[in-house]
Design a protein around this motif. Structure first.
Motif, PDB file in Angstrom:
ATOM      1  N   ASN A 129       0.706  -1.164  -0.287  1.00 42.69           N
ATOM      2  CA  ASN A 129      -0.046   0.218   0.123  1.00 42.69           C
ATOM      3  C   ASN A 129       1.155   1.325  -0.164  1.00 42.69           C
ATOM      4  O   ASN A 129       2.233   0.854   0.042  1.00 42.69           O
ATOM      5  N   PHE A 130       0.562   2.209  -0.243  1.00 41.39           N
ATOM      6  CA  PHE A 130       1.357   3.680  -0.585  1.00 41.39           C
ATOM      7  C   PHE A 130       1.204   3.915   0.746  1.00 41.39           C
ATOM      8  O   PHE A 130       2.940   4.523   0.833  1.00 41.39           O
ATOM      9  N   ARG A 131       1.300   3.328   2.314  1.00 36.34           N
ATOM     10  CA  ARG A 131       1.987   3.664   3.822  1.00 36.34           C
ATOM     11  C   ARG A 131       3.138   3.119   3.906  1.00 36.34           C
ATOM     12  O   ARG A 131       4.444   4.095   4.274  1.00 36.34           O
TER      13      ARG A 131
ATOM     14  N   LEU B 272      10.666   4.928   1.546  1.00 32.77           N
ATOM     15  CA  LEU B 272      11.133   5.804   0.890  1.00 32.77           C
ATOM     16  C   LEU B 272      12.171   7.004   1.482  1.00 32.77           C
ATOM     17  O   LEU B 272      12.353   7.649   1.024  1.00 32.77           O
ATOM     18  N   SER B 273      11.150   7.348   2.715  1.00 30.68           N
ATOM     19  CA  SER B 273      10.992   8.599   2.851  1.00 30.68           C
ATOM     20  C   SER B 273      12.455   7.631   4.351  1.00 30.68           C
ATOM     21  O   SER B 273      13.602   8.198   4.806  1.00 30.68           O
ATOM     22  N   GLY B 274      13.125   6.787   4.296  1.00 32.85           N
ATOM     23  CA  GLY B 274      13.685   6.147   5.295  1.00 32.85           C
ATOM     24  C   GLY B 274      15.085   6.246   4.630  1.00 32.85           C
ATOM     25  O   GLY B 274      16.293   6.347   4.874  1.00 32.85           O
TER      26      GLY B 274
END
Length: 46
Positions: free
Chosen positions: A6-8, A14-16
């Motif tokens: 899912n998007f979450r 990706l933020s990590g």
């Protein structure tokens, strides 16, 4: 690659990755603590 469930999950992963790139480039403020890259990551992730 099968993709993300899912998007979450995609956003968190990706933020990590982006955070690690910022740390290795020296874009994160150290504030004179003198932490290693791994210590900076764990401090921010906690």
């Amino acid at each position: 690659m099968l993709g993300f469930k899912n998007f979450r999950c995609a956003r968190i992963l990706l933020s990590g990755i982006e955070l690690m790139h910022m740390i290795t480039k020296g874009q994160m403020q150290d504030r004179g603590i003198g932490c290693t890259y791994a210590q900076q990551f764990y401090l921010l992730a906690a």
